[in-house]
Design an enzyme around this catalytic site. Sequence first.
Site, PDB file in Angstrom:
ATOM      1  N   GLY A   1       0.780  -1.175  -0.150  1.00 41.44           N
ATOM      2  CA  GLY A   1       0.120   0.058  -0.009  1.00 41.44           C
ATOM      3  C   GLY A   1       0.885   1.170  -0.035  1.00 41.44           C
ATOM      4  O   GLY A   1       0.427   2.288   0.876  1.00 41.44           O
TER       5      GLY A   1
ATOM      6  N   SER B   1       1.391   3.277  -2.761  1.00 47.36           N
ATOM      7  CA  SER B   1       1.140   4.304  -4.036  1.00 47.36           C
ATOM      8  C   SER B   1       0.783   5.477  -3.161  1.00 47.36           C
ATOM      9  O   SER B   1       0.856   6.643  -4.064  1.00 47.36           O
ATOM     10  CB  SER B   1       0.055   3.557  -4.466  1.00 47.36           C
ATOM     11  OG  SER B   1      -1.143   3.369  -3.742  1.00 47.36           O
TER      12      SER B   1
ATOM     13  N   TYR C   1     -13.087  -2.681  11.626  1.00 49.34           N
ATOM     14  CA  TYR C   1     -11.541  -2.511  11.685  1.00 49.34           C
ATOM     15  C   TYR C   1     -10.940  -2.784  12.901  1.00 49.34           C
ATOM     16  O   TYR C   1      -9.781  -3.236  12.798  1.00 49.34           O
ATOM     17  CB  TYR C   1     -11.746  -1.039  11.120  1.00 49.34           C
ATOM     18  CG  TYR C   1     -10.500  -0.258  11.111  1.00 49.34           C
ATOM     19  CD1 TYR C   1      -9.729  -0.515   9.715  1.00 49.34           C
ATOM     20  CD2 TYR C   1     -10.150   0.492  11.910  1.00 49.34           C
ATOM     21  CE1 TYR C   1      -8.418   0.220   9.664  1.00 49.34           C
ATOM     22  CE2 TYR C   1      -8.932   1.165  11.622  1.00 49.34           C
ATOM     23  CZ  TYR C   1      -8.120   1.111  10.411  1.00 49.34           C
ATOM     24  OH  TYR C   1      -7.039   1.791  10.165  1.00 49.34           O
ATOM     25  N   SER C   2     -11.602  -2.445  14.074  1.00 50.01           N
ATOM     26  CA  SER C   2     -10.910  -2.495  15.253  1.00 50.01           C
ATOM     27  C   SER C   2     -10.676  -4.113  15.301  1.00 50.01           C
ATOM     28  O   SER C   2      -9.375  -4.389  16.093  1.00 50.01           O
ATOM     29  CB  SER C   2     -11.740  -2.210  16.802  1.00 50.01           C
ATOM     30  OG  SER C   2     -12.116  -0.906  16.534  1.00 50.01           O
ATOM     31  N   ALA C   3     -11.302  -5.054  15.009  1.00 48.96           N
ATOM     32  CA  ALA C   3     -11.197  -6.682  15.129  1.00 48.96           C
ATOM     33  C   ALA C   3     -10.029  -6.982  14.362  1.00 48.96           C
ATOM     34  O   ALA C   3      -8.897  -7.482  14.598  1.00 48.96           O
ATOM     35  CB  ALA C   3     -12.334  -7.402  14.629  1.00 48.96           C
TER      36      ALA C   3
ATOM     37  N   LYS D   1      -7.585  -4.800  13.148  1.00 50.70           N
ATOM     38  CA  LYS D   1      -6.242  -4.242  13.580  1.00 50.70           C
ATOM     39  C   LYS D   1      -5.839  -5.009  14.888  1.00 50.70           C
ATOM     40  O   LYS D   1      -4.658  -4.841  15.218  1.00 50.70           O
ATOM     41  CB  LYS D   1      -6.517  -2.952  13.752  1.00 50.70           C
ATOM     42  CG  LYS D   1      -6.703  -2.044  12.445  1.00 50.70           C
ATOM     43  CD  LYS D   1      -5.317  -2.308  11.682  1.00 50.70           C
ATOM     44  CE  LYS D   1      -5.588  -1.438  10.366  1.00 50.70           C
ATOM     45  NZ  LYS D   1      -4.105  -1.552   9.382  1.00 50.70           N
TER      46      LYS D   1
END
Length: 242
Positions: free
Chosen positions: A9, A11, A153-155, A157
């Site tokens: 990631g 770019s 997202y929390s899960a 991360k």
Amino acid sequence: MNQTILITGSSRGIGKAIALALAEDGFDIILHCRNRIDDAKKVSEEIKAMGRNVRILQFDVSERENTKQILTQDIEKYGAYYGVVLNAGLTRDNAFPAFSDEDWDKVIHTNLDGFYNVLHPIIMPMIRRRDNGRIVCISSVSGIIGNRGQVNYSASKAGLIGAAKALAVELAKRKITVNCVAPGLIETEIIDENVPVAEILKAIPMGRMGNADEIAHTVRFLMHKQSGYITRQVISVNGGLC
Ligand code: NDP
């Protein structure tokens, strides 16, 4: 020995800042993107101008077979990597009851499965180098404290932190360190209109967003040869948010 670092990631956003900082430190760079190849090419030009070797890989980190094939071919051609920064990630924010199956799956498959999909083809060649190696995962404050609207997202991360710590134990005797950097609110395109910036700023003691270079600075520190005794750690870069 080749001192090449893959930054997924890269770019744009945080990944781009990390790639430029590591190129400045003398590493050869593998840029990576999913769709925005023209952006990656612009970063590549900047790195070439610094006199470093650079190449670009393009794949979706959630697609296991394709990721494996591209990375395996790259390593066969150019050799094993010194370092990897697992930075590619995305959000699909919503209140939990309003999630679609796709909101859940997309985030977990990209942010968490991406750890396995990218690292699994890379790790044995790294071990066989029998030299120092560095893995840095870009987690998030959201994976530590849990954020409203980000159950998926929390899960993902938080999962990255567990995975990184376990891998750190497995690789400790191989001179390969594994750490996480957990950014707070950083000004990039991921901060879209759904993110309640004003509300979050009230909780940040420094009262401002961070910038991508401030995350890159921490990653370049962890990538340094002399950071070889730091492993299984999470470094937060968040203006004091938690
Ligand atoms: P951006 O949205 O600016 O950039 C995301 C990068 O990830 C792009 O290069 C994109 O490629 C790539 N990417 C996204 N999904 C995939 C995929 N499925 N396969 C391959 N590449 C993919 O995000 P940031 O720079 O802000 O975020 C970088 C990392 O930092 C993420 O993991 C994010 O979760 C984390 N983070 C960010 C915070 C912030 O406040 N900005 C806070 C905490 C953590 P392309 O350009 O081709 O689309």
